[in-house]
Design a protein around this motif. Structure first.
Motif, PDB file in Angstrom:
ATOM      1  N   TYR A 168       0.842  -1.202   0.000  1.00  0.00           N
ATOM      2  CA  TYR A 168       0.000   0.000   0.000  1.00  0.00           C
ATOM      3  C   TYR A 168       0.873   1.247   0.000  1.00  0.00           C
ATOM      4  CZ  TYR A 168      -4.130  -2.858   0.971  1.00  0.00           C
ATOM      5  OH  TYR A 168      -5.165  -3.780   0.886  1.00  0.00           O
ATOM      6  N   ARG A 169       0.422   2.237  -0.803  1.00  0.00           N
ATOM      7  CA  ARG A 169       1.081   3.547  -0.861  1.00  0.00           C
ATOM      8  C   ARG A 169       0.034   4.642  -0.851  1.00  0.00           C
ATOM      9  NH1 ARG A 169       6.250   3.778  -4.960  1.00  0.00           N
ATOM     10  NH2 ARG A 169       7.531   2.181  -3.921  1.00  0.00           N
ATOM     11  N   CYS A 170       0.467   5.844  -0.448  1.00  0.00           N
ATOM     12  CA  CYS A 170      -0.435   6.984  -0.473  1.00  0.00           C
ATOM     13  C   CYS A 170       0.336   8.241  -0.852  1.00  0.00           C
ATOM     14  CB  CYS A 170      -1.130   7.179   0.874  1.00  0.00           C
ATOM     15  SG  CYS A 170      -0.050   7.755   2.191  1.00  0.00           S
ATOM     16  N   GLN A 171      -0.414   9.281  -1.253  1.00  0.00           N
ATOM     17  CA  GLN A 171       0.182  10.557  -1.655  1.00  0.00           C
ATOM     18  C   GLN A 171      -0.872  11.650  -1.528  1.00  0.00           C
ATOM     19  OE1 GLN A 171       1.665  10.557  -5.655  1.00  0.00           O
ATOM     20  NE2 GLN A 171       2.722  12.529  -5.452  1.00  0.00           N
ATOM     21  N   THR A 172      -0.436  12.823  -1.100  1.00  0.00           N
ATOM     22  CA  THR A 172      -1.322  13.987  -1.019  1.00  0.00           C
ATOM     23  C   THR A 172      -0.730  15.124  -1.848  1.00  0.00           C
ATOM     24  OG1 THR A 172      -0.265  14.967   0.925  1.00  0.00           O
ATOM     25  CG2 THR A 172      -1.935  13.282   1.327  1.00  0.00           C
ATOM     26  N   GLY A 173      -1.468  16.263  -1.877  1.00  0.00           N
ATOM     27  CA  GLY A 173      -0.975  17.405  -2.633  1.00  0.00           C
ATOM     28  C   GLY A 173       0.262  18.036  -2.016  1.00  0.00           C
TER      29      GLY A 173
END
Length: 315
Positions: free
Chosen positions: A116-121
């Motif tokens: 699992y990976r995530c990213q925001t602005g």
């Protein structure tokens, strides 16, 4: 980085009088120091340009291995706290379009295993966090398989659907490390390399004894790299100083030897002059005496050859 000052050695008398200059030694050592110290100083104190900070995926509970139907919550965090704004989630590189919040929960199924990976602005793409979902009666859970010496070692003997578990035993490389009638946790506050090994747990669910699959845990020796660049700089400076001192001494010795070889010998005041050779009169007297001795010896040995021997002896 400023250029370190180099104090020149005192010039010898021959240098001031027009002798061979030793400045190329100093220039060569100075440039060597700059070439060696520049990369180390750059690595130690010059930050490299980077993009936005990475996001961080956090599991709650902290176990990376869970059983089917366990509750799992994923958090997407910035470097200093919870992330803000829309969040992009992905599993094994595939976007999870239905999830745009920095936090989401689900009941684990076998298909939920993956990275699992995530990213925001405001953050970059996080490093992957692996979630492993299995189907079994008993599971040995741990937050991480790789630890540094001094970290906490936490193990949990977990049963499917949290069914009551008793007579719980934790084993390392087949050797029992802990037994408890009902406590399903094993905690080591400061792990060391001796805690590396293959762990599994066993316990009773009802009247049936079950054992978990083995889990390999590695504890590495802790190494402090904060002073590594400084150590390199100090070592290089010491080596350069020693080389400079040796070169200066060698140059001074060579200079003194060249001066001693080229200077004429001089006689100190009051020194006794060598003896003069014998005068001509003394040489003649010595030759005459030797000749007379030779004649006398010859006459004594051959008296018949010289009838005037008696006269010579009388004389």
């Amino acid at each position: 980085m400023g250029v370190p000052s180099v104090l020149p050695l005192p010039a010898a008398a021959s240098d001031r009088a027009g002798g061979p200059s030793r400045r190329p030694w100093g220039h060569m050592l100075l440039w060597t120091a700059l070439l060696v110290l520049a990369p180390a100083a750059s690595a130690a104190g010059t930050p490299s340009p980077q993009g936005p900070p990475k996001a961080v995926v956090r599991l709650e509970p902290p176990w990376f291995n869970v059983l089917r139907e366990d509750d799992v919550t994923l958090h997407c965090q910035g470097p200093h706290g919870p992330a803000d704004g829309p969040t992009q989630w992905s599993r094994d590189g595939t976007p999870i379009l239905a999830q745009v919040q920095p936090r989401f929960s689900f009941k684990a199924s076998l298909s939920d295993s993956g990275d699992y990976r995530c990213q925001t602005g405001q953050t970059g793409l996080s490093d992957p966090v692996h979630l492993n979902v299995t189907s079994d009666w008993l599971l040995l859970q741990t937050p991480s398989l790789l630890l540094q010496e001094g970290d906490h070692l936490l193990l949990r003997c977990h049963s499917w659907q949290n069914r009551p578990l008793f007579k719980i035993q934790f084993l390392q490389d087949g050797v029992s490390r802990r037994y408890s009638p009902a406590n399903s946790s094993f905690f080591v506050p400061h792990a060391n390399v001796s805690h590396s090994g293959t762990y599994h747990c066993s316990g009773f669910i009802g009247r049936m004894k079950h054992e978990s699959n083995p889990v390999n845990i590695t504890v590495q020796g802790r190494r402090d790299d904060s002073s590594f660049p400084v150590t390199i700089v100090v070592a290089v400076v010491v080596v350069i100083a020693v080389v400079a001192a040796v070169a200066a001494v060698a140059a001074w010795v060579c200079l003194r030897q060249s001066q001693s070889a080229g200077a004429p010998e001089s006689r100190e005041v009051g020194e006794t002059p060598p003896e003069e050779p014998a005068t001509l009169t003394q040489a003649e007297e010595a030759a005459k005496t030797e000749a007379e001795n030779s004649i006398t010896y010859s006459l004594l040995m051959h008296p018949e050859e010289d009838p005037g021997l008696s006269d010579y002896q009388n004389m």
